[in-house]
Design a protein around this motif. Sequence first.
Motif, mmCIF file in Angstrom:
data_model
loop_
_atom_site.group_PDB
_atom_site.id
_atom_site.type_symbol
_atom_site.label_atom_id
_atom_site.label_comp_id
_atom_site.label_asym_id
_atom_site.label_seq_id
_atom_site.Cartn_x
_atom_site.Cartn_y
_atom_site.Cartn_z
ATOM 1 N N ALA A 223 0.867 -1.179 0.000
ATOM 2 C CA ALA A 223 0.000 0.000 0.000
ATOM 3 C C ALA A 223 0.900 1.224 0.000
ATOM 4 O O ALA A 223 2.053 1.163 0.459
ATOM 5 C CB ALA A 223 -0.917 0.013 1.223
ATOM 6 N N SER B 169 5.430 -2.651 1.784
ATOM 7 C CA SER B 169 5.014 -4.009 1.418
ATOM 8 C C SER B 169 5.075 -4.942 2.618
ATOM 9 O O SER B 169 5.788 -4.682 3.600
ATOM 10 C CB SER B 169 5.876 -4.544 0.280
ATOM 11 N N ASP C 169 -5.089 -7.421 6.009
ATOM 12 C CA ASP C 169 -5.432 -6.551 4.879
ATOM 13 C C ASP C 169 -5.698 -5.122 5.339
ATOM 14 O O ASP C 169 -6.523 -4.407 4.761
ATOM 15 C CB ASP C 169 -6.641 -7.090 4.115
ATOM 16 N N ARG D 264 -5.343 -1.094 6.134
ATOM 17 C CA ARG D 264 -4.826 0.098 5.469
ATOM 18 C C ARG D 264 -3.463 0.452 6.059
ATOM 19 O O ARG D 264 -3.183 0.136 7.220
ATOM 20 C CB ARG D 264 -5.791 1.263 5.658
ATOM 21 N N TRP D 265 -2.648 1.119 5.253
ATOM 22 C CA TRP D 265 -1.359 1.605 5.746
ATOM 23 C C TRP D 265 -1.373 3.121 5.638
ATOM 24 O O TRP D 265 -1.474 3.662 4.544
ATOM 25 C CB TRP D 265 -0.213 1.004 4.931
ATOM 26 N N PRO E 82 -4.686 -1.312 0.683
ATOM 27 C CA PRO E 82 -3.676 -2.222 0.150
ATOM 28 C C PRO E 82 -4.082 -2.814 -1.194
ATOM 29 O O PRO E 82 -5.261 -2.784 -1.575
ATOM 30 C CB PRO E 82 -3.603 -3.308 1.218
#
Length: 241
Positions: A56, A69, A101, A103-104, A109
Amino acid sequence: MILAFLAFFIMPLGASAAWWSTVDRPQNWREADWSSTGLLPPAEEQTEAVVHVMAARTGGLKGAFSVHSWIVTKAEGSPSYTRYDKVGWGRPVRENAYAADARWYSNPPFIIKTITGDAAQRLIPAIEKAVATYPHQDRGDYRIWPGPNSNSFVAHVLRAVPAVDATLPPNAVGKDWIAGGDFTHLDASTFDGEISLYGLAGLAVGARSGLEVHLFGQTFGIDVLRPALKLPGIGRVGFSR
């Protein structure tokens, strides 16, 4: 050479920075959303083994130029996913610090590669070994640029387990930093070869990599087997992997 540098590196980076300036994003990590996106099915519904390589956009100004990553695994019958990241604080290699999964820095992502079934089940022990033996996982073993950073860690696992058959996006800054400070890497199974000067400059050629030129952590390249351009800051533009 100057014109090539401007065309292949500076212009894509400038375009990515211009786009990023228009994106509504949190000002710091406290304001960011780190929750699950629902991109992956619940672990109890994923009965067979699976391996995901994911990424992401990262946060702050560096999000204009790089992704973060990570790797997700789940053995057959396991009740949960296992996520491996490297971060820039404390002991850097983390297990399940975030949802598989998540969010960053509020950024959703995407999946780089997925392997399922028996093939994934065979790969998981090798991935776990590569994570456990990663040589840069002590406190202080993180450097945002040119590496070793989060992308250097995932790239190391992919080099150690070539059967995953994946490469990180061209804007995964740090992926070209080879663990241990080595200058070269060769995957004999596909004849993919890399030359890297500590992630600052280098070259990669092979069936998996295509042709890549690395400069200051960014990549310009061409994927021949899965036709695409690899553009600094922007990422991969072309056919899906």
